[in-house]
Motif scaffolding. Sequence first.
Motif, PDB file in Angstrom:
ATOM      1  N   ARG A  72       0.826  -1.212   0.000  1.00 10.97           N
ATOM      2  CA  ARG A  72       0.000   0.000   0.000  1.00 10.97           C
ATOM      3  C   ARG A  72       0.860   1.263   0.000  1.00 10.97           C
ATOM      4  NH1 ARG A  72      -5.207  -0.385   2.415  1.00 10.97           N
ATOM      5  NH2 ARG A  72      -4.382  -1.793   3.993  1.00 10.97           N
ATOM      6  N   ASN A  90       1.725   6.158  -1.406  1.00 10.35           N
ATOM      7  CA  ASN A  90       1.881   7.216  -0.411  1.00 10.35           C
ATOM      8  C   ASN A  90       3.017   8.174  -0.762  1.00 10.35           C
ATOM      9  OD1 ASN A  90       1.668   8.705   1.916  1.00 10.35           O
ATOM     10  ND2 ASN A  90       2.812   7.237   3.168  1.00 10.35           N
ATOM     11  N   SER A 124       1.444  -6.777  -2.463  1.00 12.32           N
ATOM     12  CA  SER A 124       0.660  -7.243  -1.314  1.00 12.32           C
ATOM     13  C   SER A 124      -0.812  -7.235  -1.730  1.00 12.32           C
ATOM     14  CB  SER A 124       0.851  -6.297  -0.128  1.00 12.32           C
ATOM     15  OG  SER A 124       0.175  -5.074  -0.396  1.00 12.32           O
ATOM     16  N   ARG A 125      -1.614  -7.843  -0.891  1.00 14.70           N
ATOM     17  CA  ARG A 125      -3.044  -7.864  -1.210  1.00 14.70           C
ATOM     18  C   ARG A 125      -3.646  -6.470  -1.140  1.00 14.70           C
ATOM     19  NH1 ARG A 125      -7.461 -12.035   1.240  1.00 14.70           N
ATOM     20  NH2 ARG A 125      -9.245 -10.657   1.240  1.00 14.70           N
ATOM     21  N   GLN A 185      -0.007 -10.955  -6.815  1.00 13.28           N
ATOM     22  CA  GLN A 185      -0.137 -11.017  -5.345  1.00 13.28           C
ATOM     23  C   GLN A 185       0.658 -12.166  -4.722  1.00 13.28           C
ATOM     24  OE1 GLN A 185      -4.098 -10.530  -3.647  1.00 13.28           O
ATOM     25  NE2 GLN A 185      -3.559 -11.961  -2.014  1.00 13.28           N
ATOM     26  N   VAL A 186       1.389 -11.793  -3.688  1.00 11.92           N
ATOM     27  CA  VAL A 186       2.179 -12.772  -2.928  1.00 11.92           C
ATOM     28  C   VAL A 186       1.503 -12.962  -1.575  1.00 11.92           C
ATOM     29  CG1 VAL A 186       4.401 -13.111  -1.751  1.00 11.92           C
ATOM     30  CG2 VAL A 186       4.342 -12.109  -4.049  1.00 11.92           C
ATOM     31  N   GLY A 187       1.389 -14.193  -1.132  1.00  9.88           N
ATOM     32  CA  GLY A 187       0.849 -14.419   0.202  1.00  9.88           C
ATOM     33  C   GLY A 187      -0.126 -15.568   0.269  1.00  9.88           C
ATOM     34  N   GLN A 188      -0.790 -15.631   1.392  1.00  5.42           N
ATOM     35  CA  GLN A 188      -1.691 -16.744   1.682  1.00  5.42           C
ATOM     36  C   GLN A 188      -2.727 -16.943   0.596  1.00  5.42           C
ATOM     37  OE1 GLN A 188      -3.407 -16.424   5.623  1.00  5.42           O
ATOM     38  NE2 GLN A 188      -5.187 -17.604   4.988  1.00  5.42           N
ATOM     39  N   THR A 189      -3.300 -15.865   0.101  1.00  8.75           N
ATOM     40  CA  THR A 189      -4.324 -15.992  -0.940  1.00  8.75           C
ATOM     41  C   THR A 189      -3.754 -15.572  -2.305  1.00  8.75           C
ATOM     42  OG1 THR A 189      -5.138 -13.879  -0.081  1.00  8.75           O
ATOM     43  CG2 THR A 189      -6.412 -15.844   0.452  1.00  8.75           C
ATOM     44  N   GLY A 212       7.304  -0.762   0.951  1.00 13.02           N
ATOM     45  CA  GLY A 212       6.010  -0.250   1.426  1.00 13.02           C
ATOM     46  C   GLY A 212       5.040  -1.360   1.760  1.00 13.02           C
ATOM     47  N   SER A 269       3.843  -3.815   4.930  1.00  7.67           N
ATOM     48  CA  SER A 269       3.989  -3.807   6.397  1.00  7.67           C
ATOM     49  C   SER A 269       4.517  -5.123   6.944  1.00  7.67           C
ATOM     50  CB  SER A 269       2.650  -3.475   7.059  1.00  7.67           C
ATOM     51  OG  SER A 269       1.688  -4.446   6.712  1.00  7.67           O
ATOM     52  N   GLN A 302      -0.198 -12.843   6.627  1.00  7.71           N
ATOM     53  CA  GLN A 302      -0.700 -13.425   5.369  1.00  7.71           C
ATOM     54  C   GLN A 302       0.223 -13.103   4.193  1.00  7.71           C
ATOM     55  OE1 GLN A 302      -2.539 -11.367   7.323  1.00  7.71           O
ATOM     56  NE2 GLN A 302      -4.270 -12.576   8.078  1.00  7.71           N
ATOM     57  N   HIS A 303       0.994 -12.037   4.296  1.00  5.71           N
ATOM     58  CA  HIS A 303       1.989 -11.744   3.244  1.00  5.71           C
ATOM     59  C   HIS A 303       3.254 -12.567   3.505  1.00  5.71           C
ATOM     60  CE1 HIS A 303       3.663  -9.403  -0.061  1.00  5.71           C
ATOM     61  NE2 HIS A 303       4.807  -9.438   0.610  1.00  5.71           N
ATOM     62  N   ASN A 338      10.848   0.461   4.280  1.00  5.65           N
ATOM     63  CA  ASN A 338       9.602   0.911   4.896  1.00  5.65           C
ATOM     64  C   ASN A 338       9.885   2.152   5.737  1.00  5.65           C
ATOM     65  OD1 ASN A 338       7.202   1.007   6.721  1.00  5.65           O
ATOM     66  ND2 ASN A 338       6.739  -0.937   5.698  1.00  5.65           N
ATOM     67  N   ASP A 381      11.696   6.454   2.884  1.00  2.00           N
ATOM     68  CA  ASP A 381      10.607   6.614   1.915  1.00  2.00           C
ATOM     69  C   ASP A 381      10.982   5.876   0.628  1.00  2.00           C
ATOM     70  OD1 ASP A 381       8.835   7.519  -0.020  1.00  2.00           O
ATOM     71  OD2 ASP A 381       8.649   9.488   0.929  1.00  2.00           O
ATOM     72  N   LEU A 382      10.140   4.943   0.229  1.00  2.00           N
ATOM     73  CA  LEU A 382      10.480   4.132  -0.949  1.00  2.00           C
ATOM     74  C   LEU A 382      10.642   4.979  -2.207  1.00  2.00           C
ATOM     75  CD1 LEU A 382       7.915   3.316  -3.165  1.00  2.00           C
ATOM     76  CD2 LEU A 382       7.011   2.448  -1.029  1.00  2.00           C
TER      77      LEU A 382
HETATM   78  C1  LIG Z   1      -7.811 -14.331   4.882  1.00  2.00           C
HETATM   79  C2  LIG Z   1      -6.809 -13.285   4.506  1.00  2.00           C
HETATM   80  C3  LIG Z   1      -5.937 -13.548   3.475  1.00  2.00           C
HETATM   81  C4  LIG Z   1      -4.975 -12.595   3.123  1.00  2.00           C
HETATM   82  N1  LIG Z   1      -4.100 -12.873   2.099  1.00  2.00           N
HETATM   83  C5  LIG Z   1      -3.118 -11.987   1.831  1.00  2.00           C
HETATM   84  C6  LIG Z   1      -2.143 -12.264   0.832  1.00  2.00           C
HETATM   85  O1  LIG Z   1      -2.182 -13.290   0.150  1.00  2.00           O
HETATM   86  N2  LIG Z   1      -1.164 -11.359   0.619  1.00  2.00           N
HETATM   87  C7  LIG Z   1      -1.080 -10.185   1.331  1.00  2.00           C
HETATM   88  O2  LIG Z   1      -0.153  -9.399   1.084  1.00  2.00           O
HETATM   89  N3  LIG Z   1      -2.007  -9.903   2.254  1.00  2.00           N
HETATM   90  C8  LIG Z   1      -3.033 -10.750   2.511  1.00  2.00           C
HETATM   91  N4  LIG Z   1      -3.980 -10.414   3.419  1.00  2.00           N
HETATM   92  C9  LIG Z   1      -4.027  -9.036   3.912  1.00  2.00           C
HETATM   93  C10 LIG Z   1      -3.041  -8.751   5.031  1.00  2.00           C
HETATM   94  O3  LIG Z   1      -3.630  -9.062   6.277  1.00  2.00           O
HETATM   95  C11 LIG Z   1      -2.650  -7.259   5.037  1.00  2.00           C
HETATM   96  O4  LIG Z   1      -3.822  -6.477   5.138  1.00  2.00           O
HETATM   97  C12 LIG Z   1      -1.892  -6.823   3.795  1.00  2.00           C
HETATM   98  O5  LIG Z   1      -0.813  -7.706   3.544  1.00  2.00           O
HETATM   99  C13 LIG Z   1      -1.355  -5.415   4.014  1.00  2.00           C
HETATM  100  O6  LIG Z   1      -0.740  -4.975   2.845  1.00  2.00           O
HETATM  101  P1  LIG Z   1       0.368  -3.843   2.905  1.00  2.00           P
HETATM  102  O7  LIG Z   1       1.487  -4.306   3.758  1.00  2.00           O
HETATM  103  O8  LIG Z   1       0.667  -3.461   1.514  1.00  2.00           O
HETATM  104  O9  LIG Z   1      -0.425  -2.623   3.541  1.00  2.00           O
HETATM  105  P2  LIG Z   1      -0.292  -1.952   4.960  1.00  2.00           P
HETATM  106  O10 LIG Z   1      -0.429  -2.944   6.042  1.00  2.00           O
HETATM  107  O11 LIG Z   1      -1.237  -0.808   4.941  1.00  2.00           O
HETATM  108  O12 LIG Z   1       1.212  -1.442   5.012  1.00  2.00           O
HETATM  109  C14 LIG Z   1       1.708  -0.409   4.201  1.00  2.00           C
HETATM  110  C15 LIG Z   1       3.137  -0.167   4.670  1.00  2.00           C
HETATM  111  O13 LIG Z   1       3.736   0.797   3.822  1.00  2.00           O
HETATM  112  C16 LIG Z   1       4.564   1.624   4.619  1.00  2.00           C
HETATM  113  N5  LIG Z   1       4.712   2.888   3.887  1.00  2.00           N
HETATM  114  C17 LIG Z   1       3.772   3.837   3.659  1.00  2.00           C
HETATM  115  N6  LIG Z   1       4.257   4.786   2.867  1.00  2.00           N
HETATM  116  C18 LIG Z   1       5.540   4.456   2.587  1.00  2.00           C
HETATM  117  C19 LIG Z   1       6.564   5.047   1.806  1.00  2.00           C
HETATM  118  N7  LIG Z   1       6.350   6.169   1.102  1.00  2.00           N
HETATM  119  N8  LIG Z   1       7.775   4.444   1.768  1.00  2.00           N
HETATM  120  C20 LIG Z   1       8.013   3.300   2.463  1.00  2.00           C
HETATM  121  N9  LIG Z   1       7.062   2.698   3.212  1.00  2.00           N
HETATM  122  C21 LIG Z   1       5.843   3.260   3.259  1.00  2.00           C
HETATM  123  C22 LIG Z   1       3.838   1.760   5.949  1.00  2.00           C
HETATM  124  O14 LIG Z   1       4.733   2.095   6.990  1.00  2.00           O
HETATM  125  C23 LIG Z   1       3.247   0.364   6.095  1.00  2.00           C
HETATM  126  O15 LIG Z   1       4.116  -0.480   6.838  1.00  2.00           O
HETATM  127  C24 LIG Z   1      -4.934 -11.355   3.793  1.00  2.00           C
HETATM  128  C25 LIG Z   1      -5.837 -11.114   4.841  1.00  2.00           C
HETATM  129  C26 LIG Z   1      -6.750 -12.060   5.193  1.00  2.00           C
HETATM  130  C27 LIG Z   1      -7.689 -11.768   6.318  1.00  2.00           C
END
Ligand SMILES: Cc1cc2nc3c(=O)[nH]c(=O)nc-3n(C[C@H](O)[C@H](O)[C@H](O)COP(=O)(O)OP(=O)(O)OC[C@H]3O[C@@H](n4cnc5c(N)ncnc54)[C@H](O)[C@@H]3O)c2cc1C
Length: 337
Positions: free
Chosen positions: A204, A208, A249-250, A263-267, A280, A282, A286-287, A301, A319-320
């Motif tokens: 995500r 940003n 990520s998801r 997409q990489v991860g559980q699903t 970026g 977290s 699941q990831h 991150n 910052d990425l």
């Molecule tokens: C049943 C189930 C299955 C799932 N399957 C998967 C799956 O297969 N794969 C998966 O990935 N997730 C899966 N998820 C979702 C998972 O729980 C997380 O919600 C998801 O991985 C979060 O994605 P994220 O890290 O991109 O986003 P976030 O958790 O929102 O993290 C974003 C990160 O970016 C960082 N960031 C923000 N801006 C910047 C910047 N400019 N530079 C550097 N860093 C920055 C923040 O500090 C934060 O750590 C699943 C969830 C469930 C319930």
Amino acid sequence: MKTFVYIDHFKGDVQPASWEALGLAKSFGTAIALVFGTGADDVAKAALEYGADEVLLADDSALTDYRAETYASTLSALASSHSPNLILLPTTARTREMAAMAAIDLNTGVLTDVSGLEANGDSFIATRPIYEGKLIEKTVCSGKPVMATIRGRAFPKPNREEGKGGTITKVAAAGEAISSVEGYSAAESAVNLGDAGVIVSGGRGVSNNPSLTPPAGMDEKQAEVWRAQQGFALITDLATLLGGAVGASRAAVDGGYITYAHQVGQTGKVVSPDLYIACGVSGAIQHIVGMRNAKVIVAINKDPDAPIFKVARYGVVGDLFQVVPALTEAMKKKLGK
Ligand SMILES: Cc1cc2nc3c(=O)[nH]c(=O)nc-3n(C[C@H](O)[C@H](O)[C@H](O)COP(=O)(O)OP(=O)(O)OC[C@H]3O[C@@H](n4cnc5c(N)ncnc54)[C@H](O)[C@@H]3O)c2cc1C
């Protein structure tokens, strides 16, 4: 020790884990490659070059298209007539299906998605991750022959010896197809994360960058996706430079930043590259379950407490949008590109 190795291919395009299976088979003794399908002579020759002692080539119109019935019956018929101790297949959607069906014919079992295999007398001990990789299980199969599908990139790929010859024996197909293939169409995206040696992933965080001004007229969601596309462009530059693939990520997929194929991860996909660079992301569990088998994990991150740093060998807090282009430039210099 005689091992059958099923070389999984689609119209001559071989799943690389087939060669890894061949290398593993050679470490136990004699490796006999099985190549099914029409027009697969080049695959048979490649199998010899990757170290097969012999190839059994079932070049039969009944095997032009993969159908589990005929492929499984051909495999079990060959196993019955040649009595291998072990049958190895790369883990793919096709082999999971045909191995299970052939195992029923042969009255044995299949150890799936194996990441380690050691001989133990005339038996084998398989290591494989279970519960999304939270536990590592050791399993043995009491049936004979032992069948195992091996996880991609879990075993070394043998070197190819161009021009190496050997015996290619033509064999007949067996079984009767009860389904037919009407045609193929290419999927919207042909991302092959499973075989990638390097993966650069975006989460995500790629959206940003408030300092980027989106084109006029965009609403908030459109601006977010536009920003994310700028972020993924940086990630793609780095991935391309390193000869790798782009993961996500998801949250990035659900946000509409990139397609599900990434997409990489559980699903999503479970990957095991040599190098995984998470930008970026977290580090939700699941990831993590999808990438923790990477040999080296690098995390970029902004948040020093992000859980991804717990699994990363190298971490950059920053910052990425600054770190990724700087890394790309540094790598260009290092690689002389
Ligand atoms: C049943 C189930 C299955 C799932 N399957 C998967 C799956 O297969 N794969 C998966 O990935 N997730 C899966 N998820 C979702 C998972 O729980 C997380 O919600 C998801 O991985 C979060 O994605 P994220 O890290 O991109 O986003 P976030 O958790 O929102 O993290 C974003 C990160 O970016 C960082 N960031 C923000 N801006 C910047 C910047 N400019 N530079 C550097 N860093 C920055 C923040 O500090 C934060 O750590 C699943 C969830 C469930 C319930």
